[in-house]
Design a protein around this motif. Structure first.
Motif, PDB file in Angstrom:
ATOM      1  N   GLY A 452      14.620 113.631 -64.471  1.00  0.00           N
ATOM      2  CA  GLY A 452      14.208 114.397 -63.284  1.00  0.00           C
ATOM      3  C   GLY A 452      14.350 113.504 -62.068  1.00  0.00           C
ATOM      4  O   GLY A 452      13.408 112.808 -61.675  1.00  0.00           O
ATOM      5  N   THR A 453      15.539 113.506 -61.490  1.00  0.00           N
ATOM      6  CA  THR A 453      15.805 112.557 -60.402  1.00  0.00           C
ATOM      7  C   THR A 453      15.026 112.862 -59.129  1.00  0.00           C
ATOM      8  O   THR A 453      14.844 111.974 -58.301  1.00  0.00           O
ATOM      9  CB  THR A 453      17.307 112.529 -60.067  1.00  0.00           C
ATOM     10  N   ASN A 454      14.574 114.115 -58.973  1.00  0.00           N
ATOM     11  CA  ASN A 454      13.835 114.441 -57.744  1.00  0.00           C
ATOM     12  C   ASN A 454      12.588 113.565 -57.651  1.00  0.00           C
ATOM     13  O   ASN A 454      12.282 112.998 -56.605  1.00  0.00           O
ATOM     14  CB  ASN A 454      13.413 115.914 -57.727  1.00  0.00           C
ATOM     15  N   ASP A 455      11.885 113.474 -58.780  1.00  0.00           N
ATOM     16  CA  ASP A 455      10.702 112.617 -58.800  1.00  0.00           C
ATOM     17  C   ASP A 455      11.048 111.164 -59.087  1.00  0.00           C
ATOM     18  O   ASP A 455      10.443 110.257 -58.523  1.00  0.00           O
ATOM     19  CB  ASP A 455       9.690 113.126 -59.839  1.00  0.00           C
ATOM     20  N   LEU A 456      12.039 110.951 -59.955  1.00  0.00           N
ATOM     21  CA  LEU A 456      12.395 109.555 -60.284  1.00  0.00           C
ATOM     22  C   LEU A 456      12.765 108.792 -59.007  1.00  0.00           C
ATOM     23  O   LEU A 456      12.396 107.634 -58.842  1.00  0.00           O
ATOM     24  CB  LEU A 456      13.557 109.520 -61.287  1.00  0.00           C
ATOM     25  N   CYS A 457      13.465 109.464 -58.078  1.00  0.00           N
ATOM     26  CA  CYS A 457      13.824 108.800 -56.814  1.00  0.00           C
ATOM     27  C   CYS A 457      12.575 108.492 -56.001  1.00  0.00           C
ATOM     28  O   CYS A 457      12.440 107.406 -55.455  1.00  0.00           O
ATOM     29  CB  CYS A 457      14.746 109.685 -55.977  1.00  0.00           C
ATOM     30  N   GLN A 458      11.662 109.487 -55.930  1.00  0.00           N
ATOM     31  CA  GLN A 458      10.497 109.221 -55.072  1.00  0.00           C
ATOM     32  C   GLN A 458       9.623 108.107 -55.633  1.00  0.00           C
ATOM     33  O   GLN A 458       9.110 107.283 -54.886  1.00  0.00           O
ATOM     34  CB  GLN A 458       9.718 110.483 -54.742  1.00  0.00           C
ATOM     35  N   TYR A 459       9.510 108.039 -56.972  1.00  0.00           N
ATOM     36  CA  TYR A 459       8.654 107.000 -57.535  1.00  0.00           C
ATOM     37  C   TYR A 459       9.344 105.633 -57.577  1.00  0.00           C
ATOM     38  O   TYR A 459       8.703 104.596 -57.461  1.00  0.00           O
ATOM     39  CB  TYR A 459       8.192 107.396 -58.943  1.00  0.00           C
ATOM     40  N   THR A 460      10.664 105.640 -57.764  1.00  0.00           N
ATOM     41  CA  THR A 460      11.370 104.350 -57.838  1.00  0.00           C
ATOM     42  C   THR A 460      11.544 103.735 -56.452  1.00  0.00           C
ATOM     43  O   THR A 460      11.380 102.538 -56.264  1.00  0.00           O
ATOM     44  CB  THR A 460      12.763 104.546 -58.485  1.00  0.00           C
ATOM     45  N   LEU A 461      11.892 104.607 -55.497  1.00  0.00           N
ATOM     46  CA  LEU A 461      12.200 104.090 -54.159  1.00  0.00           C
ATOM     47  C   LEU A 461      10.973 104.107 -53.238  1.00  0.00           C
ATOM     48  O   LEU A 461      11.067 103.711 -52.083  1.00  0.00           O
ATOM     49  CB  LEU A 461      13.326 104.930 -53.532  1.00  0.00           C
ATOM     50  N   ALA A 462       9.832 104.594 -53.757  1.00  0.00           N
ATOM     51  CA  ALA A 462       8.613 104.727 -52.945  1.00  0.00           C
ATOM     52  C   ALA A 462       8.893 105.543 -51.683  1.00  0.00           C
ATOM     53  O   ALA A 462       8.554 105.149 -50.568  1.00  0.00           O
ATOM     54  CB  ALA A 462       8.033 103.354 -52.592  1.00  0.00           C
ATOM     55  N   VAL A 463       9.540 106.701 -51.899  1.00  0.00           N
ATOM     56  CA  VAL A 463       9.878 107.591 -50.787  1.00  0.00           C
ATOM     57  C   VAL A 463       9.364 108.993 -51.119  1.00  0.00           C
ATOM     58  O   VAL A 463       9.838 109.616 -52.072  1.00  0.00           O
ATOM     59  CB  VAL A 463      11.416 107.674 -50.591  1.00  0.00           C
ATOM     60  N   ASP A 464       8.385 109.454 -50.369  1.00  0.00           N
ATOM     61  CA  ASP A 464       7.859 110.803 -50.549  1.00  0.00           C
ATOM     62  C   ASP A 464       9.012 111.800 -50.402  1.00  0.00           C
ATOM     63  O   ASP A 464       9.694 111.827 -49.383  1.00  0.00           O
ATOM     64  CB  ASP A 464       6.802 111.027 -49.450  1.00  0.00           C
ATOM     65  N   ARG A 465       9.243 112.592 -51.459  1.00  0.00           N
ATOM     66  CA  ARG A 465      10.412 113.478 -51.447  1.00  0.00           C
ATOM     67  C   ARG A 465      10.309 114.579 -50.399  1.00  0.00           C
ATOM     68  O   ARG A 465      11.274 115.289 -50.129  1.00  0.00           O
ATOM     69  CB  ARG A 465      10.667 114.071 -52.844  1.00  0.00           C
ATOM     70  N   MET A 466       9.124 114.761 -49.784  1.00  0.00           N
ATOM     71  CA  MET A 466       8.983 115.822 -48.787  1.00  0.00           C
ATOM     72  C   MET A 466       8.769 115.281 -47.372  1.00  0.00           C
ATOM     73  O   MET A 466       8.485 116.034 -46.464  1.00  0.00           O
ATOM     74  CB  MET A 466       7.818 116.729 -49.178  1.00  0.00           C
ATOM     75  N   ASN A 467       8.872 113.985 -47.220  1.00  0.00           N
ATOM     76  CA  ASN A 467       8.580 113.396 -45.920  1.00  0.00           C
ATOM     77  C   ASN A 467       9.869 113.135 -45.120  1.00  0.00           C
ATOM     78  O   ASN A 467      10.661 112.257 -45.458  1.00  0.00           O
ATOM     79  CB  ASN A 467       7.798 112.086 -46.144  1.00  0.00           C
ATOM     80  N   GLN A 468      10.052 113.922 -44.066  1.00  0.00           N
ATOM     81  CA  GLN A 468      11.239 113.816 -43.217  1.00  0.00           C
ATOM     82  C   GLN A 468      11.446 112.406 -42.656  1.00  0.00           C
ATOM     83  O   GLN A 468      12.561 111.954 -42.497  1.00  0.00           O
ATOM     84  CB  GLN A 468      11.098 114.768 -42.021  1.00  0.00           C
ATOM     85  N   ASN A 469      10.332 111.725 -42.350  1.00  0.00           N
ATOM     86  CA  ASN A 469      10.429 110.423 -41.694  1.00  0.00           C
ATOM     87  C   ASN A 469      11.116 109.354 -42.536  1.00  0.00           C
ATOM     88  O   ASN A 469      11.672 108.396 -42.009  1.00  0.00           O
ATOM     89  CB  ASN A 469       9.032 109.893 -41.322  1.00  0.00           C
ATOM     90  N   VAL A 470      11.019 109.532 -43.859  1.00  0.00           N
ATOM     91  CA  VAL A 470      11.622 108.509 -44.721  1.00  0.00           C
ATOM     92  C   VAL A 470      12.769 109.083 -45.568  1.00  0.00           C
ATOM     93  O   VAL A 470      13.237 108.444 -46.503  1.00  0.00           O
ATOM     94  CB  VAL A 470      10.558 107.839 -45.639  1.00  0.00           C
ATOM     95  N   SER A 471      13.216 110.283 -45.186  1.00  0.00           N
ATOM     96  CA  SER A 471      14.254 110.923 -46.020  1.00  0.00           C
ATOM     97  C   SER A 471      15.549 110.108 -46.024  1.00  0.00           C
ATOM     98  O   SER A 471      16.334 110.205 -46.956  1.00  0.00           O
ATOM     99  CB  SER A 471      14.495 112.360 -45.575  1.00  0.00           C
ATOM    100  N   TYR A 472      15.762 109.285 -45.007  1.00  0.00           N
ATOM    101  CA  TYR A 472      16.977 108.463 -44.975  1.00  0.00           C
ATOM    102  C   TYR A 472      16.996 107.428 -46.113  1.00  0.00           C
ATOM    103  O   TYR A 472      18.033 106.871 -46.450  1.00  0.00           O
ATOM    104  CB  TYR A 472      17.117 107.771 -43.602  1.00  0.00           C
ATOM    105  N   LEU A 473      15.807 107.172 -46.688  1.00  0.00           N
ATOM    106  CA  LEU A 473      15.731 106.196 -47.783  1.00  0.00           C
ATOM    107  C   LEU A 473      15.870 106.848 -49.165  1.00  0.00           C
ATOM    108  O   LEU A 473      15.944 106.171 -50.187  1.00  0.00           O
ATOM    109  CB  LEU A 473      14.377 105.463 -47.735  1.00  0.00           C
TER     110      LEU A 473
END
Ligand code: PEP
Ligand code: MG
Length: 578
Positions: A452-473
């Protein structure tokens, strides 16, 4: 004039604009003497509104789905709610004011109350109470709304936003595109547009003000732009782009019944993600032969109470039966918590809900709730190939505990003499880095992994998947993600008969396809409309080529570099993606 918005549904539409602005309803306050008569007038408006909602519900259920129709039940419930209706009647009686003013006051009060809530579910009810309030006011004032249910020519619907009642009633033959002021990729309008396969660009901010009725509009749902009153050249260019897109889609449609196989015979599965049984139509239309992720929580979220075992069984069985000759169905157990809430299941507020009591953690803490679902899935497994998948697994203990509860359910069904698939396969979603890193340990307990890469990305990269401010990460091609994906695939393949799929959005991203294929991913699960394109890419290369591409990508330092490399490679191979 070109306007940029949010790309919500792909394709190109060119047609005259219908600016669908709803008349402002101003409820003038008047004092009244005939309290009885005013209450009677209000009751009639309530009855009329209920009838309209029942008609809308029926139309939506037959043209779309029961799930989509459920919104009108939610609206009707407000009209049955003694607190809401009672507040209006009380203020007519006590304050001697007209029904319009009393209704407006109650709507404002409820709206403010819902708006102030942190919980996104209850916040969402604010829009519903407004929709219901406007219906009541229109019925009290005798105002008919602009009729978009019967149009005599093709149009682009231009609106601030579209309420469920708008998309339900609109003429689905003649509405060719949507352009709205507000909205996001996950808003109701976006979901509707994708399920109806209508090109849509949302969040254009002031499209209702900059467009006149009857003006020609081009909705480019591929790039997320809208052209108002195009020049001759623009019109010509977009007509060509539309023809090219339509031809591309028609060409892809020919792959419908073809296998996802490389030129040297390496076969993979390309299957679909769904949220409810009605989504199956789109899957079949796009050539999907199975379901790699059935997000069962939608069944719970579209219900006003906890769905019982029989209700769940019926939904699962419907889907399973449709793929019994295909690749089968993977049902993910309840993934609630985080941003997904159930109104009838109060949960404690948490500081970090995405790191809190979510998904399997919640189910393990509520074994009765979990058992109801597991029993329903097991019973449905008697009707076709079914797999069970646990979400948000972080360690092997959770898998063991979940399997122990599953075993209890099996024993109960055995004792009751109820049929189910005794060989049912159990897998997990890999969404937490700890699960990806310990895939070798966990693989002893499961038949498959689904990443499940949607969550795997947010937990691995410490990037909230719904936060516009850090979506570039937020980058699924980040080398860290690719390494985790690779590890899961390699570990699963060390054990005979085990496989790795992917059901996060990355699985349907054409830029990721060649790498995932080359890394050895066995199953790609995605939204139905992405299936043809991914199949096409897989069929365009040899497995050897894909492996070489993946190996090279794995040596690179950044997601950006990898993206550029894959895009160049697709160009070199002459594989067009749109
Ligand atoms: C994921 O996390 O990749 C996934 C498919 O689950 P969801 O998007 O429902 O969280
Ligand atoms: Mg997830």
């Amino acid at each position: 004039m070109i306007k940029e918005g949010i790309q919500a549904s792909s394709g190109i539409a060119i047609a005259q604009a219908v600016v669908y602005v709803k008349q402002e309803l101003t409820a003038e306050k008047k004092s009244i003497d005939d309290v009885q008569g005013e209450c009677g007038r209000f009751s009639q408006a309530v009855e009329k509104s209920k009838q309209q909602l029942a008609t809308l519900k029926e139309k939506t259920a037959s043209e779309m789905s029961e799930e989509e129709a459920a919104i009108f039940d939610a609206h009707s419930m407000f009209l049955e709610d003694p607190e809401f209706v009672g507040a209006i009647e009380q203020s007519i009686k006590n304050d001697h004011i007209n029904a319009e003013a009393a209704t407006q006051a109650a709507v404002d009060q409820f709206y403010a109350m819902f708006q102030a809530m942190d919980d996104p579910y209850f916040k969402g009810r604010a829009a519903d109470i407004q929709d219901v309030g406007n219906r009541l006011l229109r019925n009290l004032m005798g105002i008919e709304i602009m009729d978009i249910s019967h149009l005599d020519h093709d149009v682009i619907l231009v609106a601030k936003d579209l309420a469920p009642s708008d998309t339900a009633t609109m003429d689905k033959v003649h509405v060719k595109g949507f352009a709205t002021d507000v909205g996001s990729r996950t808003s109701h309008t976006a979901i509707m547009a994708r399920s109806l396969e209508i090109p849509a660009v949302l969040g254009l901010e002031d499209i209702t003000e900059t467009t006149k009725n009857g003006e020609i509009l081009i909705v480019d749902g591929i790039t997320g732009s809208v052209i108002v009153d195009p020049t001759e050249e623009e019109l010509k260019a977009y007509q060509q782009k539309k023809e090219k897109y339509d031809a591309y889609m028609a060409e892809l449609a020919k792959l419908r019944d073809q296998e996802a196989v490389t030129t040297d015979g390496h076969k993979v599965k390309v299957v679909a993600n769904i949220g409810n049984p009605k989504d199956v139509d789109g899957v079949v239309r796009n050539g999907g032969k199975g379901i790699g992720l059935y997000r069962s929580e939608f069944l719970y979220m579209n219900s006003d109470e906890m769905p019982d075992e029989n209700k769940q069984f019926a939904a699962y069985k419907t889907v399973i039966e449709q793929f019994k000759d295909g690749d089968g169905v993977i049902i993910r157990t309840l993934d609630i918590g985080g941003d997904k809430k159930l109104p009838y299941l109060p949960l404690e507020d948490e500081m970090n809900p995405f790191l809190g009591l979510r998904a399997i953690r919640l189910c393990l803490s509520k074994p009765d709730l979990f058992k109801t679902q597991l029993r329903a899935i097991l019973r449905a497994s008697a009707f076709g190939k079914t797999r069970i998948m646990f979400p948000m697994i972080g360690n092997v203990d959770e898998v063991r505990q979940a399997k122990a509860i599953l075993k209890t359910c099996m024993q109960e069904l055995d004792a009751e003499g109820v049929d189910y698939d005794h060989q049912i396969e159990v897998g997990i979603m890999v969404e937490i880095p700890s699960a990806a890193i310990t895939a070798d340990i966990i693989s002893d307990e499961v038949a498959f992994f689904s990443i499940g890469t949607n969550d795997l990305c947010q937990y691995t990269l410490a990037v909230d998947r719904m936060n516009q401010n850090v979506s570039y990460l937020y980058d699924p091609l980040h080398p860290a993600i690719l390494r985790l994906v690779q590890n899961v695939i390699v570990q699963s393949h060390k054990k005979a008969g085990k496989f790795t799929g992917m059901c996060g959005e990355m699985a349907g991203d054409p830029v990721a396809t060649l790498i995932l294929l080359g890394l050895g991913l066995d199953e790609f699960s995605m939204s139905a409309s992405s299936i043809p394109q991914v199949k096409k890419i897989i069929r365009s290369v040899s497995y050897k080529q894909a492996q070489e591409i993946a190996n090279k990508a794995m040596t690179m330092s950044t997601g950006k570099e990898i993206r550029q490399y894959v895009q160049d490679t697709l160009n070199q191979l002459g594989i067009e993606v749109m």
